[in-house]
Design a protein around this motif. Structure first.
Motif, PDB file in Angstrom:
ATOM      1  N   LEU A  92       0.836  -1.205   0.000  1.00 33.17           N
ATOM      2  CA  LEU A  92       0.000   0.000   0.000  1.00 33.17           C
ATOM      3  C   LEU A  92       0.870   1.254   0.000  1.00 33.17           C
ATOM      4  CD1 LEU A  92      -2.805  -1.227   2.435  1.00 33.17           C
ATOM      5  CD2 LEU A  92      -2.757  -1.289  -0.060  1.00 33.17           C
ATOM      6  N   SER A  93       2.122   1.047  -0.306  1.00 26.72           N
ATOM      7  CA  SER A  93       3.104   2.115  -0.498  1.00 26.72           C
ATOM      8  C   SER A  93       3.336   3.023   0.700  1.00 26.72           C
ATOM      9  CB  SER A  93       2.771   2.959  -1.738  1.00 26.72           C
ATOM     10  OG  SER A  93       3.985   3.503  -2.213  1.00 26.72           O
ATOM     11  N   SER A  94       3.657   2.385   1.813  1.00 27.86           N
ATOM     12  CA  SER A  94       4.118   3.186   2.951  1.00 27.86           C
ATOM     13  C   SER A  94       5.412   3.894   2.573  1.00 27.86           C
ATOM     14  CB  SER A  94       4.326   2.301   4.181  1.00 27.86           C
ATOM     15  OG  SER A  94       5.417   1.425   4.002  1.00 27.86           O
ATOM     16  N   SER A  95       6.177   3.319   1.629  1.00 22.98           N
ATOM     17  CA  SER A  95       7.457   3.941   1.264  1.00 22.98           C
ATOM     18  C   SER A  95       7.237   5.287   0.566  1.00 22.98           C
ATOM     19  CB  SER A  95       8.316   3.003   0.422  1.00 22.98           C
ATOM     20  OG  SER A  95       7.653   2.619  -0.756  1.00 22.98           O
ATOM     21  N   ALA A  96       6.342   5.322  -0.422  1.00 26.87           N
ATOM     22  CA  ALA A  96       6.077   6.614  -1.077  1.00 26.87           C
ATOM     23  C   ALA A  96       5.429   7.577  -0.082  1.00 26.87           C
ATOM     24  CB  ALA A  96       5.177   6.426  -2.293  1.00 26.87           C
ATOM     25  N   ALA A 126      14.997   9.405  -4.791  1.00 27.76           N
ATOM     26  CA  ALA A 126      15.471   9.025  -3.449  1.00 27.76           C
ATOM     27  C   ALA A 126      15.387   7.516  -3.279  1.00 27.76           C
ATOM     28  CB  ALA A 126      14.642   9.740  -2.380  1.00 27.76           C
ATOM     29  N   GLU A 127      14.272   6.941  -3.704  1.00 28.80           N
ATOM     30  CA  GLU A 127      14.095   5.489  -3.522  1.00 28.80           C
ATOM     31  C   GLU A 127      15.012   4.701  -4.465  1.00 28.80           C
ATOM     32  OE1 GLU A 127      10.115   4.325  -2.624  1.00 28.80           O
ATOM     33  OE2 GLU A 127      10.540   2.192  -2.881  1.00 28.80           O
ATOM     34  N   ASN A 128      15.148   5.174  -5.698  1.00 29.48           N
ATOM     35  CA  ASN A 128      16.016   4.474  -6.671  1.00 29.48           C
ATOM     36  C   ASN A 128      17.486   4.569  -6.274  1.00 29.48           C
ATOM     37  OD1 ASN A 128      14.188   5.329  -9.760  1.00 29.48           O
ATOM     38  ND2 ASN A 128      13.761   3.845  -8.184  1.00 29.48           N
ATOM     39  N   MET A 173       4.715   5.399 -10.272  1.00 37.14           N
ATOM     40  CA  MET A 173       3.296   5.420  -9.881  1.00 37.14           C
ATOM     41  C   MET A 173       3.063   5.851  -8.431  1.00 37.14           C
ATOM     42  SD  MET A 173       0.479   2.384  -9.712  1.00 37.14           S
ATOM     43  CE  MET A 173       1.471   1.218  -8.803  1.00 37.14           C
ATOM     44  N   ASP A 174       3.748   5.195  -7.498  1.00 38.62           N
ATOM     45  CA  ASP A 174       3.433   5.391  -6.084  1.00 38.62           C
ATOM     46  C   ASP A 174       3.622   6.839  -5.657  1.00 38.62           C
ATOM     47  OD1 ASP A 174       3.159   2.712  -6.236  1.00 38.62           O
ATOM     48  OD2 ASP A 174       4.783   2.204  -4.853  1.00 38.62           O
ATOM     49  N   GLN A 175       4.791   7.376  -5.988  1.00 41.61           N
ATOM     50  CA  GLN A 175       5.106   8.740  -5.556  1.00 41.61           C
ATOM     51  C   GLN A 175       4.152   9.741  -6.221  1.00 41.61           C
ATOM     52  OE1 GLN A 175       7.248   6.457  -6.679  1.00 41.61           O
ATOM     53  NE2 GLN A 175       8.700   6.134  -5.021  1.00 41.61           N
TER      54      GLN A 175
HETATM   55 MG    MG Z   1       7.067   0.726  -1.541  1.00 39.45          MG
END
Ligand code: MG
Ligand code: ADP
Length: 371
Positions: free
Chosen positions: A103-107, A137-139, A149-151
């Motif tokens: 559910l994209s807690s990371s974004a 940042a994530e990459n 998509m997520d961000q």
């Molecule tokens: Mg994620």
């Protein structure tokens, strides 16, 4: 000061966001809150979900900690790389987006951090720039090869709407989710509570397999920029030149892009049955062609469609566990949640968490509402 960014659920368009394809996610009511205050020196990160504190000056040589703090530190590094002067701060992250569940807690943590740090630094960026910065940042720092998509949806979503995003040129459309029969429906997310440990490596492997197929098609058809342009006929013509796995991964992506187009039209018509049907076909394609499903998720999806009021069900997110997303008649949502949980418990002795999710505001709309 506090700034929030939601999580997201992807209704359709899985693994299409790093080869120029289409996605159809929406933001969900779960969110991460970044609370920031000025400090005397340095940058301090804490999270209610974890014990450790991360203190850093975020220089070029800042080593990764290989824990949660790499997400917000990665964001800070990208902001500093833009030349932004960021005064010292202490930032705490708190939230209820389930971690690692698709559910994209990371974004959510990245975008909440970005919004907080921009305001703290009296700076601003467009929604698109923020999303791209979080992806970088994530990459680059966290080291996860995710798409955009997520961000993007976590930043730019608006309440009551799904977001149809073209990941090649980042053009997008907010699609209302209350037309026709859709007005009678709810999006229900079922968290299988399992995450298979192969997940991280396999995401990268799938991505590589896909890119091998994409390269072969682009070489044979110079007008094709990426899989977002490619057709099944072109893939078939290249079939003998690529490994069987690459063929299957590309088949998923090409057919998935077509399903997103179809689903967006169904959404505009308010045709819940057609949208649900596209979701079911998407699940079959992930299970058989992209092969990122697992037994628990297949069970949840197969059971869901036998229950009263369910139009469609599919694996959502990065795969190998996580959640299914279901389109369900609102009047049947309660019995659906109960019966799905009970069947899952009986089969796997696991208590699934099942949530009804209304399409929510992204971080930018939240800021504007609070301004
Ligand atoms: Mg994620
Ligand atoms: P997903 O994005 O599907 O939830 P990821 O593996 O991409 O899964 O990201 C999950 C990671 O993001 C967590 O393991 C943690 O490191 C980080 N994270 C997310 N939310 C928070 C939070 N509130 N506090 C600290 N870290 C968080």
């Amino acid at each position: 000061m506090q700034y929030t960014a939601p999580g997201r659920v992807n209704l359709l368009g899985e693994h299409t966001d790093y080869t120029g394809g289409l996605v159809l996610p929406m933001a969900i009511p779960f969110a991460t809150t970044a609370s920031i205050s000025a400090a005397d020196a340095g940058y301090r990160f804490t999270s209610t979900a974890f014990e450790n504190t991360r203190d850093t000056y975020a220089g070029d040589d800042t080593p990764k900690a290989n824990d949660w703090s790499d997400y917000p530190v990665g964001v800070l590094r990208e902001l500093l790389a833009l030349g932004l002067e960021v005064p010292p701060f202490s930032l705490n992250l708190d939230g209820d987006v389930p971690l690692g569940a698709g559910l994209s807690s990371s974004a959510s943590i990245e975008v909440a951090t970005t919004v907080a740090l921009l305001h703290h630094s009296k700076a601003s960026l467009s929604a698109q720039e923020m999303a791209l910065l979080c992806q970088r940042a994530e990459n680059r720092y966290v080291g996860s090869p995710c798409g955009i998509m997520d961000q993007f949806v976590v930043t730019a979503a608006i309440e009551g709407h799904a977001l149809l995003l073209n990941t090649r040129d980042l053009s997008f459309e907010h699609l209302p989710m209350n037309s026709g029969a859709l007005a009678e429906c709810s999006v229900v997310v079922a968290n299988s509570m399992v995450k298979h440990s192969i997940a991280n490596g396999d995401y990268g492997t799938r991505r590589n397999e896909l890119e091998v197929g994409q390269a072969a098609i682009c070489q044979a058809y110079p007008q094709v920029r990426d899989l977002g342009d490619a057709s099944m006929e072109q893939l078939e013509a290249c079939r003998s030149a690529i490994p069987a796995e690459s063929y299957l991964r590309c088949k998923h992506v090409i057919t998935e892009n077509a399903r997103v187009r179809e689903a967006a039209e169904s959404m505009k018509r308010g045709d819940a049955a057609a949208l649900g049907d596209a979701m079911n076909r998407s699940h079959a394609s992930q299970r058989d062609d992209f092969q990122d499903s697992v037994a628990e998720i297949d069970f949840l999806a197969a059971t869901a469609v036998t229950l009263y009021g369910c139009y469609g069900s599919r694996l959502t997110g990065g795969g190998f566990g996580g959640c299914t997303v279901n389109l369900v008649l609102t009047t049947a949502a309660e019995s659906f949640q109960r019966d799905l949980a009970s069947a899952y418990r009986k089969r796997y002795q696991i208590d699934a968490e099942i949530y009804r999710c209304t399409p929510s505001d992204g971080a930018v709309a939240r800021l504007e509402r609070n301004a």
